[in-house]
Structures are given as C-alpha cells and as structure tokens.
Design a protein around this motif. Structure first.
Motif: not given
Lengths: 131, 604
Positions: B244-272
C-alpha cells in the motif's frame, strides 16, 4: 469528575483551554472573570482546582485592576484552600520560582502549552499531591 | 407409481421456483415469505419458522416466523431446544410426542415455549456448513406430521439453504457498493495500466470531472507538475509490488485550480493472489495545508523580530561598556587629584560636580539596561499569548478533537485570528522598538488643522454611523490654523485615537476640538468621547509600553495593547505632548494633544 475553575481573559485561549480540559481531561469547566464570584466559587467548594492566568486586563477589585497573583493570594487566605495552577506566558527562567513564592500556588505552567496530554497529566499530579 | 411421479414433479417445480425467488425478491425477508408460501403448497405449514445460527457469537436468530400459538424471540443464545438439537446432530428430526419425551428423559433437549404435538425440523446447508434450521410444528391432533412430510422438507432444504446464502451475499455486496458510492472520501478504481474503471460522486465533486469523463481516462489528468517524476515512479513501484502507498499530492482540478489531497493507494488482489486492480481513497486537505503554511510564515516573521530585539540588547550592552570605561577614567582622575589635593580646593569642588554627573550617567545607563531587559521579557510574553492558541488549536485539529464540521471550521478560524493578533503584536513591537531607537524619520511641514480633521472625518464617519455615534469637529471661532508636523504621522495618531474612541463608546458622541495658542507657540487638538472611560487605577499607565512604575510587579499590560504607546512615541518625536483624562468608569474619556505652531529649530 474533576471540576476546574478557569480564569483566562484572552478569548481564544479561554475557548482553547475549555475544550482541552473537557475533551482531553474529561473535566467540567467553569470560566469566570469576576473577582467576587471567583472567591465565592472557591469558598463554596464548587470546584476542585483553579487554573489562573497572571496577566489579566479586565478584573477589578474596589475599582483597582487586580492580577492573577493577587487573586491567588485571596483564594489562599481562605481556610479551605484549593490547589491553584498558574498558567502564564511569562517565560524567564526566574519567573516560575518568583511567582510561586509570591502567591503560594502549587504549580506554574508556561505558555505556549506544547503537549496537551502532558498538560492534563501535570494537573492530575497536582491534584493527587494535594489530596 | 403415477402418484409418486406427480409428487416428484411437484417437488422439482418447487425447487426451481425457490431458485427464481432469489432474483425476484428485494431482500431476505421477502425471500423467507416466498419460501414459506412455496412450502405451504407442498404440505400444511401454518406454524413455520426459519432459524439461523451465528457461529462466531453462538447465537440463534429467528428472522422469519409464522406461528399463531407461540411468540418466537428475535434471537437467543445457543441452548437446549429442538432447533439446537438439529443443529448439533446435523440431521433432520420428526419429534412426535413419544420421541420428544424420550429426548427430554435423555436430557438432550429441554421444553422451550408452548409444547407442540409434532415438531418437524430440517438442517439448512451442507454437512460441513450448517447455516440454520427450517421447522414446522402442529398444536392440533387433526394435523399429524409423518416421515412423508420429513422427506418433502429434506428434498427442498438444500435449495432453500442455497437461496438464503445467495441472498445474504447479495445484501452484503449491495452494502459495500453503497459504502463506496456514498463515501465522504473520493474513491478511484483503475485497471493494471492505470486506466480508470470507476470513480465515486465525491471524486467528481472535488475534481470537476464527471463520471463519464473520468471512465477510460488516466489519473494523470489530475497531474499539476508539482511532484517530480521520481515521486510517481516510487508510487508505482510500491503498488506494483503489492504494497500500500500513502502520501500527499498537489493536484489540478478540471477548472485548472490547484488543490491538496492525502491518498491511500492499494492493489486489489483476487483469491488466486493476483493483482487485478488498484484502488485509491483520497481526502481533500487543501484547508489544512493553508493553515500549516500560514503558521509557518508567522513563525518566520517571529524569528525575524527576535533578531531585531537581540540587536537592541547589544546596543544596551555597548552603553554599559561605555559607562564602565567612564568610571575607570574617573578613578584615574581621582588618583591624580589626591596628589594635588592640598593646592586644589577649587579643583576639588569641580571634581565633586563631575563625579555627581557621572553617577547620574551611570544610573541612566543602568536604567536603560533594565528597561530594555524588561522590554524583551514583555515582548516574549505578548507573543506567547496568541502563539499558545495558534499551537493549541492546530493540535486540536491534528488530534481531530472537533465534534462537527462547523466546529472544525471554528478551530481553523480561531488559529487564523490568533495568527493575525500575533502579526499585529509583532508589528506594534517593531514600531515601538523603532520609536525607542529613534529610527523613525519625521518630515514636518506646515499643515492646516482643518485639512487633517476633514480627512479623519472622511475616513471614520461610516464606522461611527454604523454604531449610531455622532462624530464632529469644532474649530475655535471657526478659525483654521497651521501646525508644524509630519502629515502621515499626524494622520496615524488621529486615526488611532478616533478608532479607540469609537471602539469604547456604545452610545453618544465623539467630538474633536481644535484651538491655537499663538502666544504660547502651540496648537491643541482634543478627542472627547462619551464612552466607558478608564478606571482611575489605570490612567497613570495607559501610555506605557509594558513598563510599570516600579518594575517589580507582574508587569500588567495596558488594556489597549501597544497602540497608545506608539501614539505617544510619535507625538513626542514631533515635539508634541499627549495627556489622557477620565472621571472613571462610565464617565467618558478626553485625550489632549499639543503640537508646535512653527518650526522650533528655526527660531532657536
């Protein structure tokens, strides 16, 4: 539940300390800025301890402004004296001992308070010692 | 034989019908009702219930019962009823009165509820995994259950168990789906290449990209270029290795304005054990970032003001060194004088005078030293007070000690307001320090008093009107006159005094009086209000920056902060005077200013 009397004239600090004492410590808090009312609350055993700021701008006794040290001395002149903790932004090394000696308070906490848990722990220890 | 075939057909139809009902019903309860209906077509089943067994809690629940003669509880602990007996033995049971009596004598079951005549129960599920019991019972001699009925129930029980299991899975799946759809965080699911397969409504709300726009796109539509390529490489390496990865991004919205996000990104693993997708759960932390950056800026300003104060302390030390050198010289002079003592009566008197002057100089140096230390101590006090609430509220925010989103906003506002107070104090302290070091330049010229008063009225009349206060000026004999003064500084002084008057007056008026005294060489301006006044005990110290009369008490601060002492400093810098009078609390306040009418340096 521990009942605390909070005497603090800075609006945001009063709101902050009330929140910390209630939510971190589970205390019940009365905030008061009237000289006579403060003494009545202490005499009637309505609280278990007092948290007292030293530099106060808006508390008067007989038309004269009074500071936290004078309020502490008045509280301590009662036979049923309750523990008083001074809470002040006076931060010179000698301030703590000077002010404790001047008014007979139990403890001196310097602002800014950096750790809320430690702050609550200090209050609990003072209460334990004065049982 | 014909009969038997008919019976078998009927049973097969019933099992098909049960399977269909899994799809045709909305929830478990409807399914139970449908099953009851189907069983009723196969055999009399007026008194019918379904019990489910929760292994982890060892509890039996009765989600469906139709029994006119007995009230069945919602759930109960595992006990010694007939239901539990079937669960334990994993075999169906036809409890006729004689069998029931035998079971009680053997102490394997106890009588619970109203005794029935016949009780018929079958386990639901497989040998390995029994999920519950289906039971019918009769309280009436006209209806007796037989082995035939038992066979019917056994025939349909497997299909019923399967139907219940499917419906339960379906309900669990629907709950999970709603939890993601309505999640307060934004949720994104991508395939292994990063192509977006799903986003929830919160994602669209935050970024401005609709569901349709997001599907099939790559999350790099949010890239702002603020994070280096290395950041993304590290992210991909982490999640591709199954972590799992965790961290902060400064990202851009569709209208071009910037915003900060804190995210968890994790793989989804099947029964195999294979990675099939990636899921990101992200929270908008823009507001928190703003507060952090503001606090950082304020701390830096604080550090700069500290350097300025340390420089002042240096100046004081130099003054003391000078005084010590002077004392050394005096001692030398003393020695010489002793040698010449007999012939120098008059010189002796001179010397005594010199000695006295030096003593005064030394006292003055010591006094200045003491005042500066005290100034430093009190500046520290003034800055710590708002700092306490800034740090405090930021800690409350960090520890998430708020009870509602409104209260979270209130804590943020309090931290920002306290930061403003801190900045104001720092600016005031710097002003005072400059005035005391005489670093402020004044550029006096001849200025019309009426001009000044007109300007102040223009600036302040709307604030006064908001509080329903009258604000007027009065020139003695309607006579305008010039004073010799710096235009910016007199404006600052007048604005400060009029603002104070408005602040401390709830009803009535604020009057400005001006008059020239040509013979005495000065002009006078008075600011008079009908406000709360000043307690007598405080009037003496109202202009002091921190410093108290005797310097030994706890150094109470003037209630109006540093504004009045800046005003006094500026006034005196321009050769003026300032006095404040009040009859006490509730009696109004009167501030009297005087300024030179012409350039004193010229006349000297």
């Amino acid at each position: 539940m521990i009942r605390a009397l909070l005497i603090e004239d800075h609006l945001y600090n009063r709101s902050l300390l009330t929140t910390v004492l209630e939510r971190k410590g589970g205390f019940s808090v009365i905030a008061c800025e009237d000289y006579n009312q403060i003494l009545t609350i202490c005499q009637n055993d309505q609280v278990d301890m007092v948290l007292l700021d030293i530099s106060l701008d808006n508390i008067y006794h007989q038309g004269q402004p009074v500071d936290g040290l004078e309020i502490c001395k008045a509280i301590k002149s009662n036979p049923n004296d309750i523990p008083v903790i001074l809470l002040s932004a006076h931060a010179l090394p000698k301030d703590k001992n000077t002010f404790l000696k001047m008014c007979g308070a139990q403890e001196y906490i310097t602002k800014p308070i950096l750790d809320h848990d430690e702050f609550i722990q200090t209050i609990r220890e003072v209460l334990k010692e004065s049982l | 034989m014909v009969l038997k075939t008919k019976q078998t057909n009927k049973l097969q139809k019933a099992t098909l019908l049960i399977a269909e009902k899994v799809l045709a019903t909305q929830n478990l309860n409807e399914l139970f009702k449908a099953i009851h209906g189907i069983v009723n077509t196969l055999m009399p089943a007026k008194n019918f219930y379904i019990a489910l067994y929760d292994k982890s809690k060892n509890i039996i629940s009765f989600p469906y019962s139709a029994d006119k003669d007995e009230s069945i509880p919602e759930s109960k602990p595992f006990g010694k009823g007939l239901t539990e007996y079937v669960l334990k033995t994993k075999k169906s049971l036809l409890a006729t009165p004689s069998i029931f009596r035998q079971l009680i004598e053997d102490n394997v079951v106890e009588l619970i509820g109203k005794p029935s005549i016949d009780w018929l129960g079958v386990p639901l599920g497989t040998e390995k995994d029994i999920i519950g019991v289906l039971a019918v019972q009769s309280y009436d001699n006209n209806l007796r259950y037989t082995k035939h009925h038992l066979k019917i129930l056994e025939f349909v029980s497997t299909q019923i168990a399967l139907a219940i299991q499917r419906k339960r899975d379906e309900e669990k799946l629907r709950l999970l789906s709603r939890a993601i759809q309505q999640n307060p965080a934004s949720v994104i699911i991508t395939d292994l290449n990063g192509t977006i397969e799903y986003v929830n409504p919160k994602f669209s709300e935050i970024t401005g990209y609709s569901f349709q726009e997001a599907i099939g796109a790559n999350p790099r539509i949010l890239k702002s270029g603020k994070q280096p390529p290395k950041f993304y490489r590290n992210l991909w390496n982490t999640i591709l290795s199954g972590k799992e990865w965790r961290g902060e991004f400064e990202n851009r919205k569709k209208n071009g304005s910037l915003f900060w996000e804190y995210g968890h990104i994790a793989p989804v693993i099947n029964e195999k054990g294979e990675i099939t997708n990636f899921v990101a759960v992200k929270e908008d932390i823009t507001e928190r970032k703003k507060v952090e950056q503001l606090a950082q800026k304020r701390l830096q300003e604080l550090a700069e003001s500290r350097v300025a104060l340390l420089n002042m302390l240096d100046d004081a030390n130099q003054a003391r060194t000078k005084a010590e050198t002077a004392q050394q010289e005096l001692e030398n002079a003393n020695k010489t004088l002793t040698q010449l003592n007999q012939q120098a009566q008059r010189t002796m008197r001179d010397l005594e005078a010199t000695q006295h002057d030096l003593k005064l100089a030394l006292d003055a140096a010591e006094e200045s030293d003491r005042l500066k230390s005290e100034f430093l101590a009190n500046t520290s006090h003034e800055l710590r007070t708002p700092l306490n609430s800034i740090i405090g509220f930021l800690q409350l925010l960090r520890d998430k000690l708020y009870e509602s989103p409104e209260e979270e906003q209130e804590f943020i506002t309090n931290a920002i307001e306290s930061s403003r107070q801190l900045l104001q104090k720092i600016n005031d302290v710097l002003d005072i320090a400059k005035i005391q070091a005489e670093e402020i330049k004044v550029d006096p010229t001849n200025i019309s008093v009426m001009d000044i008063l007109d300007e102040i009225l223009l600036l302040k009349h709307s604030v006064a009107r908001e509080k329903n206060l009258i604000l007027e000026y009065h020139l003695k004999n309607n006579q305008d006159f010039d004073i010799f003064i710096d235009r910016q500084k007199i404006k600052q002084i007048m604005q400060n005094l009029v603002s104070n008057a408005i602040k401390f007056t709830t009803e009535g008026r604020i009057d400005l009086f001006a008059q020239a005294y040509p013979k005495l060489g000065f002009g006078e301006i008075i600011v008079q209000d009908t406000g709360i006044g000043i307690p007598r005990g405080k009037q003496k110290n109202i202009f002091n920056a921190f410093v108290q009369g005797d310097g030994t008490s706890s150094r109470k601060f003037g209630g109006t902060g540093l504004g009045l002492s800046i005003t006094k400093g500026l006034t005196e810098l321009m050769g003026g005077t300032i006095q404040m009078e009040s009859e006490g609390i509730g009696k109004g306040t009167r501030v009297r200013l005087t300024f030179p009418l012409e350039d004193l340096r010229k006349t000297k």
